[in-house]
Design a protein around this motif. Sequence first.
Motif, PDB file in Angstrom:
ATOM      1  N   ASP A  49      65.277  60.228  34.163  1.00  0.00           N
ATOM      2  CA  ASP A  49      64.630  59.699  33.113  1.00  0.00           C
ATOM      3  C   ASP A  49      64.068  60.917  32.216  1.00  0.00           C
ATOM      4  O   ASP A  49      62.930  61.367  32.482  1.00  0.00           O
ATOM      5  CB  ASP A  49      63.604  58.854  33.794  1.00  0.00           C
ATOM      6  CG  ASP A  49      62.360  58.439  32.602  1.00  0.00           C
ATOM      7  OD1 ASP A  49      62.831  58.228  31.449  1.00  0.00           O
ATOM      8  OD2 ASP A  49      61.262  58.041  32.956  1.00  0.00           O
ATOM      9  N   PRO A  50      64.587  61.348  31.229  1.00  0.00           N
ATOM     10  CA  PRO A  50      64.235  62.292  30.437  1.00  0.00           C
ATOM     11  C   PRO A  50      62.961  61.841  29.492  1.00  0.00           C
ATOM     12  O   PRO A  50      62.376  62.750  28.969  1.00  0.00           O
ATOM     13  CB  PRO A  50      65.505  62.570  29.591  1.00  0.00           C
ATOM     14  CG  PRO A  50      66.220  61.273  29.301  1.00  0.00           C
ATOM     15  CD  PRO A  50      65.822  60.570  30.747  1.00  0.00           C
ATOM     16  N   GLY A  51      62.655  60.498  29.169  1.00  0.00           N
ATOM     17  CA  GLY A  51      61.342  60.211  28.521  1.00  0.00           C
ATOM     18  C   GLY A  51      60.129  60.592  29.101  1.00  0.00           C
ATOM     19  O   GLY A  51      59.238  60.531  28.343  1.00  0.00           O
ATOM     20  N   VAL A  52      60.078  60.427  30.470  1.00  0.00           N
ATOM     21  CA  VAL A  52      58.901  60.681  30.812  1.00  0.00           C
ATOM     22  C   VAL A  52      58.812  61.752  32.068  1.00  0.00           C
ATOM     23  O   VAL A  52      59.520  61.742  33.159  1.00  0.00           O
ATOM     24  CB  VAL A  52      58.347  59.337  31.942  1.00  0.00           C
ATOM     25  CG1 VAL A  52      56.864  59.386  32.396  1.00  0.00           C
ATOM     26  CG2 VAL A  52      58.417  58.008  31.122  1.00  0.00           C
ATOM     27  N   ASP A 169      65.096  61.732  20.678  1.00  0.00           N
ATOM     28  CA  ASP A 169      64.238  62.037  19.499  1.00  0.00           C
ATOM     29  C   ASP A 169      62.778  61.806  19.899  1.00  0.00           C
ATOM     30  O   ASP A 169      61.901  61.686  18.978  1.00  0.00           O
ATOM     31  CB  ASP A 169      64.550  61.400  18.404  1.00  0.00           C
ATOM     32  CG  ASP A 169      65.985  61.879  17.855  1.00  0.00           C
ATOM     33  OD1 ASP A 169      66.337  63.102  17.967  1.00  0.00           O
ATOM     34  OD2 ASP A 169      66.762  60.934  17.205  1.00  0.00           O
ATOM     35  N   ASP A 170      62.352  61.581  21.002  1.00  0.00           N
ATOM     36  CA  ASP A 170      61.142  61.109  21.474  1.00  0.00           C
ATOM     37  C   ASP A 170      60.619  59.630  20.816  1.00  0.00           C
ATOM     38  O   ASP A 170      59.365  59.671  20.581  1.00  0.00           O
ATOM     39  CB  ASP A 170      60.249  62.322  21.186  1.00  0.00           C
ATOM     40  CG  ASP A 170      60.212  63.450  22.203  1.00  0.00           C
ATOM     41  OD1 ASP A 170      60.923  63.243  23.080  1.00  0.00           O
ATOM     42  OD2 ASP A 170      59.901  64.386  22.079  1.00  0.00           O
ATOM     43  N   GLN A 171      61.513  59.031  20.505  1.00  0.00           N
ATOM     44  CA  GLN A 171      60.928  57.697  19.774  1.00  0.00           C
ATOM     45  C   GLN A 171      61.140  56.615  21.174  1.00  0.00           C
ATOM     46  O   GLN A 171      61.986  56.695  21.905  1.00  0.00           O
ATOM     47  CB  GLN A 171      62.089  57.259  18.685  1.00  0.00           C
ATOM     48  CG  GLN A 171      62.030  58.074  17.457  1.00  0.00           C
ATOM     49  CD  GLN A 171      60.895  58.164  16.818  1.00  0.00           C
ATOM     50  OE1 GLN A 171      60.298  57.175  16.844  1.00  0.00           O
ATOM     51  NE2 GLN A 171      60.488  59.289  16.100  1.00  0.00           N
ATOM     52  N   PRO A 172      60.130  55.872  20.992  1.00  0.00           N
ATOM     53  CA  PRO A 172      59.926  54.745  22.138  1.00  0.00           C
ATOM     54  C   PRO A 172      61.226  53.798  21.987  1.00  0.00           C
ATOM     55  O   PRO A 172      61.749  53.206  21.302  1.00  0.00           O
ATOM     56  CB  PRO A 172      58.729  54.213  21.801  1.00  0.00           C
ATOM     57  CG  PRO A 172      58.447  54.228  20.580  1.00  0.00           C
ATOM     58  CD  PRO A 172      58.926  55.623  19.966  1.00  0.00           C
ATOM     59  N   ALA A 173      61.802  53.855  23.157  1.00  0.00           N
ATOM     60  CA  ALA A 173      63.016  53.083  23.470  1.00  0.00           C
ATOM     61  C   ALA A 173      62.841  51.808  24.462  1.00  0.00           C
ATOM     62  O   ALA A 173      63.510  50.746  24.226  1.00  0.00           O
ATOM     63  CB  ALA A 173      64.233  53.888  23.674  1.00  0.00           C
ATOM     64  N   TRP A 174      62.463  52.169  25.561  1.00  0.00           N
ATOM     65  CA  TRP A 174      62.066  51.356  26.698  1.00  0.00           C
ATOM     66  C   TRP A 174      60.745  51.202  27.148  1.00  0.00           C
ATOM     67  O   TRP A 174      59.922  52.236  26.830  1.00  0.00           O
ATOM     68  CB  TRP A 174      63.106  51.460  27.895  1.00  0.00           C
ATOM     69  CG  TRP A 174      64.615  51.517  27.251  1.00  0.00           C
ATOM     70  CD1 TRP A 174      65.277  50.685  27.152  1.00  0.00           C
ATOM     71  CD2 TRP A 174      65.249  52.869  27.083  1.00  0.00           C
ATOM     72  NE1 TRP A 174      66.533  51.244  26.735  1.00  0.00           N
ATOM     73  CE2 TRP A 174      66.617  52.564  26.719  1.00  0.00           C
ATOM     74  CE3 TRP A 174      64.907  54.237  26.742  1.00  0.00           C
ATOM     75  CZ2 TRP A 174      67.436  53.551  26.172  1.00  0.00           C
ATOM     76  CZ3 TRP A 174      65.876  55.143  26.447  1.00  0.00           C
ATOM     77  CH2 TRP A 174      67.217  54.566  26.104  1.00  0.00           C
TER      78      TRP A 174
END
Length: 447
Positions: A49-52, A169-174
């Motif tokens: 999970d690269p987003g968190v 791009d650090d945009q919320p996706a999920w």
Amino acid sequence: MPWWRRSKGAASGQVIDQSGALVPVKSEQFDDLAELGRYVAANGIRVVDPGVPLSTYAGTAAALNVWETQPSVRKVTDYIARALATIPWHVYERVSDTDRRRVTDHPLAQLLANPAPAVTPSRLWHSVILDWLIHDRWCVQVLPNADTPSGWELRRKPARRMHVLADDDDQPAWLHLISSRGPSQVVPVPGPYLFDHGYATIGADGTSPMETMRQILAEQSEAVAYRRAVWKNGARVPAVIERPADAPGWSKTAKERFQAAFNLFMGRGSSVGGTPILEDGMRLVTVDAFKPVDTQDIEGRKLTDAEVSSFYHIPPELVGAREGTFSNIDAFRQMLYTHGIGPDITMMQDVLNTMLVPLIAPGTDLYVEANVEAKLRGSFTEQAMLLQTAVGAPYMLRSEARARQNLPHVDGTDELITPMNVVVGGLASPTDTAPPPQLPKGQGRPA
């Protein structure tokens, strides 16, 4: 023992770098998730999970602990949450560029007035705003519910069970929703959710203010621990009894008898507050004992309150961190809803208009607006003077005045009375003075 250990050397393990190549790793160990997360981010190691960042999951529990244990944080955040949560949300229809109509019977307005069974609007938004202030993110699920007047329900998703996953791009996706009764869910956005998040150096999960204020709060914790130790170990008796070295021998029985007698004068017997009788040349000598003022307890707490207040952009005077006068406190209250939490109101308003309105009222010209005026209204006297001056005449019916005083209705009171001295082109208000006399042309004003 560290809870996590990474493989050592090429013989024991490898990792994948940003280019996809296998790279041998050296011996390292991590004491907590925050340290591991910083290493992963600094070395570009790919994770599932690269987003968190992994440190976020450890920081969630730490942020909650700060709110529970730090009085300054709870005082300031609760003050802001109560101020924001009690602002009513109104629904309007954009009829034209110059015409707006208040809507109260649409499901959108009914949902904001009754968000869920047994949940009041102020209580729902109070919890949501605290999530925002503590974790820098919040989420509310929009669910169909046939048992509510609007046919919908708003259900808060606690920040401790919700994370925003981002794309490259650090945009919320999920949204990563963690459940205690089943497997976690990863749902795409947009969807039947209202959410917002602050800035994060990695991902879109926000950055908890508790992490930023960690040093200030740690200093406060150390100060409290020091003052507690001083209170526990410091001398509390401002006097001691001195017994001459050449006094007659003091048997154990005589010593115990004297101590028992002296305890009666220290609040442990019927002779409390009296004068002790000393013997054998004893003297009662005062000493420079510990004084509560020496710990500067109040000053330290006020300083921390002021630091936390400034961090959340509200005047410290409003939470008692600094003394204020009646005039500047009133001015700070006005500033609170403009410069202080005004941006927060706008951000919440944007979420409702961009996420909730398309779900409940698609294809309409409805929009949601915070009724900030309800929080900025002055006293009844101030409102009456302002409105009377603004309209240039009395603005309230006698029946409305009687209703405000909880008096019964009287026939003939539903007409607006205009005094004879208030006419169009005459006085601007019945509170004004008479206009200057009109003089014939060519004549100046009398001296």
